[in-house]
Write a protein that holds these residues in place. Structure first.
Motif, PDB file in Angstrom:
ATOM      1  N   GLY A 281       0.695  -1.391   0.097  1.00  0.00           N
ATOM      2  CA  GLY A 281      -0.184   0.292  -0.073  1.00  0.00           C
ATOM      3  C   GLY A 281       0.472   1.192  -0.029  1.00  0.00           C
ATOM      4  N   TRP A 282       0.020   2.254  -0.084  1.00  0.00           N
ATOM      5  CA  TRP A 282       1.176   3.671  -0.272  1.00  0.00           C
ATOM      6  C   TRP A 282      -0.333   4.765  -1.093  1.00  0.00           C
ATOM      7  N   GLN A 283      -0.098   6.214  -0.564  1.00  0.00           N
ATOM      8  CA  GLN A 283      -0.534   6.625  -0.465  1.00  0.00           C
ATOM      9  C   GLN A 283      -0.097   8.521  -0.729  1.00  0.00           C
ATOM     10  N   ASP A 284      -1.150   9.041  -1.422  1.00  0.00           N
ATOM     11  CA  ASP A 284      -0.017  10.183  -2.294  1.00  0.00           C
ATOM     12  C   ASP A 284      -1.405  11.111  -2.103  1.00  0.00           C
ATOM     13  N   LYS A 285      -2.086  12.421  -3.500  1.00  0.00           N
ATOM     14  CA  LYS A 285      -2.875  13.606  -2.639  1.00  0.00           C
ATOM     15  C   LYS A 285      -4.226  12.917  -3.167  1.00  0.00           C
ATOM     16  N   LYS A 286      -4.276  11.965  -3.556  1.00  0.00           N
ATOM     17  CA  LYS A 286      -5.234  10.853  -4.199  1.00  0.00           C
ATOM     18  C   LYS A 286      -6.213  10.535  -3.857  1.00  0.00           C
ATOM     19  N   GLY A 287      -4.430   9.855  -2.390  1.00  0.00           N
ATOM     20  CA  GLY A 287      -5.440   8.991  -0.853  1.00  0.00           C
ATOM     21  C   GLY A 287      -4.681   7.685  -0.824  1.00  0.00           C
ATOM     22  N   TYR A 288      -4.928   6.448  -0.256  1.00  0.00           N
ATOM     23  CA  TYR A 288      -4.329   5.247  -0.659  1.00  0.00           C
ATOM     24  C   TYR A 288      -4.805   4.322  -1.849  1.00  0.00           C
ATOM     25  N   HIS A 289      -3.685   3.529  -1.784  1.00  0.00           N
ATOM     26  CA  HIS A 289      -4.098   2.564  -2.805  1.00  0.00           C
ATOM     27  C   HIS A 289      -3.756   0.982  -2.561  1.00  0.00           C
ATOM     28  N   PHE A 290      -3.666  -0.139  -3.202  1.00  0.00           N
ATOM     29  CA  PHE A 290      -3.167  -0.904  -2.209  1.00  0.00           C
ATOM     30  C   PHE A 290      -3.657  -1.913  -3.957  1.00  0.00           C
ATOM     31  N   THR A 291      -2.846  -2.919  -4.183  1.00  0.00           N
ATOM     32  CA  THR A 291      -2.370  -3.904  -4.688  1.00  0.00           C
ATOM     33  C   THR A 291      -1.426  -5.339  -4.028  1.00  0.00           C
ATOM     34  N   ASN A 292      -1.845  -6.260  -4.587  1.00  0.00           N
ATOM     35  CA  ASN A 292      -0.820  -7.787  -4.595  1.00  0.00           C
ATOM     36  C   ASN A 292       0.109  -7.850  -5.053  1.00  0.00           C
ATOM     37  N   LYS A 293       0.746  -6.628  -6.319  1.00  0.00           N
ATOM     38  CA  LYS A 293       1.737  -6.930  -7.254  1.00  0.00           C
ATOM     39  C   LYS A 293       2.697  -6.220  -7.313  1.00  0.00           C
ATOM     40  N   MET A 294       3.907  -6.223  -7.167  1.00  0.00           N
ATOM     41  CA  MET A 294       4.738  -5.440  -7.250  1.00  0.00           C
ATOM     42  C   MET A 294       4.774  -4.505  -8.601  1.00  0.00           C
ATOM     43  N   SER A 295       4.859  -5.425  -9.469  1.00  0.00           N
ATOM     44  CA  SER A 295       4.570  -4.292 -10.573  1.00  0.00           C
ATOM     45  C   SER A 295       3.722  -2.952 -11.085  1.00  0.00           C
ATOM     46  N   VAL A 299       5.700   3.692  -7.345  1.00  0.00           N
ATOM     47  CA  VAL A 299       6.268   5.250  -6.337  1.00  0.00           C
ATOM     48  C   VAL A 299       7.059   4.168  -5.572  1.00  0.00           C
ATOM     49  N   LYS A 300       7.815   5.081  -4.957  1.00  0.00           N
ATOM     50  CA  LYS A 300       9.077   5.123  -4.457  1.00  0.00           C
ATOM     51  C   LYS A 300       8.579   4.753  -3.081  1.00  0.00           C
ATOM     52  N   GLU A 301       7.851   5.037  -1.968  1.00  0.00           N
ATOM     53  CA  GLU A 301       7.285   5.290  -0.982  1.00  0.00           C
ATOM     54  C   GLU A 301       6.149   4.392  -1.168  1.00  0.00           C
ATOM     55  N   PHE A 302       6.132   3.435  -0.407  1.00  0.00           N
ATOM     56  CA  PHE A 302       5.359   2.433  -0.385  1.00  0.00           C
ATOM     57  C   PHE A 302       4.835   1.038   1.228  1.00  0.00           C
ATOM     58  N   SER A 303       4.581   0.543   2.033  1.00  0.00           N
ATOM     59  CA  SER A 303       4.646  -0.155   2.251  1.00  0.00           C
ATOM     60  C   SER A 303       4.089  -1.820   1.981  1.00  0.00           C
ATOM     61  N   ARG A 304       5.021  -2.994   2.497  1.00  0.00           N
ATOM     62  CA  ARG A 304       4.495  -4.149   2.543  1.00  0.00           C
ATOM     63  C   ARG A 304       4.434  -4.550   3.869  1.00  0.00           C
ATOM     64  N   TYR A 305       2.912  -5.586   4.082  1.00  0.00           N
ATOM     65  CA  TYR A 305       2.220  -5.366   4.530  1.00  0.00           C
ATOM     66  C   TYR A 305       2.101  -7.135   5.537  1.00  0.00           C
ATOM     67  N   LYS A 306       3.450  -7.168   6.044  1.00  0.00           N
ATOM     68  CA  LYS A 306       3.951  -8.687   6.453  1.00  0.00           C
ATOM     69  C   LYS A 306       2.231  -9.218   7.256  1.00  0.00           C
ATOM     70  N   GLY A 307       1.575  -8.436   7.418  1.00  0.00           N
ATOM     71  CA  GLY A 307       0.354  -9.256   8.540  1.00  0.00           C
ATOM     72  C   GLY A 307      -1.030  -7.757   8.537  1.00  0.00           C
TER      73      GLY A 307
END
Length: 363
Positions: A281-295, A299-307
Motif C-alpha cells: 500500500g501507498w498514499q498520495d494526493k489522491k488517497g490510499y492505494h493497495f495492490t498484491n502485485k509489485m509490478s 512510487v518509491k514510498e510504499f509499505s509491505r504488509y507482513k500481516g
C-alpha cells in the motif's frame, strides 16, 4: 425362565425357597453375570455391557439351605456369591448352547441391541452437543447483543440486517480492527493460531470440543450441522479476515472447511465471505492505494504488509473492512463434499485448487 420383549427395560422376579424377594439380591446379580458371559462368547463389539438385557424379562428361583437376607422382611437375598457360583456356571453353559443353536433368534436380538445402541449414542451426542451450544432464539430479526463468547467484540445494532462478523486472524490485528470497524454494524472475533481442520473429524461433537471452533459457532448462534438455521444467525455476513500471505490463505481455507462441514446451510445461503487484504500500500494526493502485485507499484514510498497488524486503522478500514472500498470473495458450497474434504486433508495447494473448483470465487 427368560424372555426378551419389545420393551427397553429389563425386569426380574426373584425367589428364594419359594419366597418372593421384591428387591432382588444375589440371585439377580448372578443371573446378570451368567447372561453376560454367555452372550460375550459372540461378537458384542460396539455394544455396552448392559445392552444385552434390553427388554429382558426373567424369573430366577433358587433353593438353598443357608439363607441370608438384608432385612427381616426378606426383600433382598444377600448370600455370598460363592454359594451360587456352580449354578451360575451351569446357566452360562445352557444359555450359550441355546443361543448357538438358535441362529435366527440370536442374530435378530443382536441386530436389535446394535440399533438401540446406535440410537442411544446419537441421543447422547445430541445432548452433549446441545450443552456446548448457544443458539440465538430472538424473533423478527431482533438480536440480543449479549457476550455469548468472552473474546467477541460486539457491534451495537439490535437487528441482524446489515451486520457483519469478522473472524480475525490473531490478536495483533485487533487493535487496528477495533478502530477501523463500524461499531454499529461490525463485530470482531479474534482467533489464535491455525483453526482446527474439521475435515479430519467425522463427528460434529469432536469438532465442537475445540474452543476456537466453539467460539465461532456460538458467536453466530445459528446452531450446527444439519440443524443449523441461517435465519437464527446473529449476523447477515460472516467474513474471514486473515493475513494476505501463505499462512493467511491456509487459515482462510481451514475456516472455509469449518463452515462447509459444520454450517453448510449458511454457506448455501451466501452468508460466508473471505476478505482480501492487500500485500502492498501507498498514499498520495489522491488517497490510499493497495495492490498484491509489485509490478503495479509506481512510487518509491510504499509499505509491505507482513500481516494485518502492520496496517494502521485507516489503511485496514479502506482496504479490507469498508463495504464501499474493500474486496471480498464469497464461499460457495462444493458440488462434491468428499472431493472437497480430500483436498482439505491432503493437498499443499488447497487455496488454488478451491479457486479452480469455484468454491472460492471473486465477485
Amino acid at each position: 425362565a427368560l424372555q426378551y420383549t419389545s420393551d427397553t427395560k429389563s425386569y426380574y422376579r426373584g425367589y428364594t425357597n419359594l419366597l418372593y424377594n421384591s428387591q432382588g439380591g444375589t440371585h439377580h446379580k448372578m443371573l446378570d453375570s451368567a447372561l453376560y458371559d454367555a452372550w460375550n462368547k459372540f461378537n458384542l463389539e460396539g455394544l455396552k455391557w448392559n445392552d444385552i438385557y434390553l427388554g429382558l424379562r426373567g424369573v430366577v428361583a433358587v433353593f438353598i439351605s443357608n439363607t441370608e437376607f438384608s432385612s427381616q422382611s426378606k426383600e433382598r437375598l444377600s448370600v455370598n456369591k460363592s454359594q451360587l457360583e456352580k449354578l451360575r456356571l451351569l446357566i452360562v453353559d445352557e444359555i450359550y448352547k441355546w443361543l448357538k443353536e438358535n441362529d435366527e433368534v440370536r442374530e435378530s436380538l443382536l441386530k436389535r441391541f446394535h440399533e438401540y445402541r446406535d440410537s442411544q449414542n446419537k441421543l447422547l451426542a445430541r445432548k452433549e452437543i446441545k450443552s456446548l451450544l448457544y443458539v440465538n432464539e430472538s424473533k423478527n430479526g431482533q438480536v440480543r447483543r449479549t457476550s455469548v463468547v468472552r473474546k467477541l467484540r460486539e457491534c451495537d445494532s439490535k437487528v441482524r440486517e446489515g451486520t457483519e462478523l469478522f473472524v480475525v486472524e490473531g490478536d495483533s490485528a485487533m487493535g487496528s480492527a477495533l478502530q477501523a470497524r463500524n461499531q454499529h454494524t461490525q463485530s470482531l472475533l479474534p482467533m489464535r493460531g491455525k483453526v482446527l481442520n474439521v475435515a479430519r473429524f467425522g463427528d460434529v461433537k469432536d469438532s465442537l470440543k475445540n474452543e476456537e471452533v466453539r467460539s465461532i459457532i456460538n458467536s453466530i448462534g445459528a446452531g450446527i450441522g444439519d440443524d443449523a438455521d441461517p435465519e437464527k444467525s446473529r449476523y447477515d455476513k460472516v467474513i474471514f479476515m486473515a493475513d494476505a500471505d501463505a499462512d493467511g490463505k491456509e487459515i482462510a481455507v481451514l475456516l472455509t472447511g469449518l463452515f462447509i462441514n459444520l454450517l453448510p446451510e449458511l454457506v448455501k445461503s451466501g452468508m460466508i465471505y473471505i476478505a482480501l487484504p492487500p500485500l502492498y500500500g501507498w498514499q498520495d494526493k489522491k488517497g490510499y492505494h493497495f495492490t498484491n502485485k509489485m509490478s503495479e507499484i509506481s512510487v518509491k514510498e510504499f509499505s509491505r504488509y507482513k500481516g494485518l497488524g502492520e496496517m494502521d486503522a485507516e489503511e485496514l478500514r479502506i482496504s479490507t473492512m469498508d463495504p464501499e472500498t474493500r474486496r471480498l470473495v464469497r464461499v460457495n458450497y462444493p458440488d462434491d463434499l468428499g472431493a472437497f474434504n480430500s483436498i482439505l486433508t491432503s493437498s499443499s495447494v488447497k487455496y488454488q485448487m478451491l479457486q479452480d473448483q469455484g468454491v472460492i470465487r471473486e465477485e
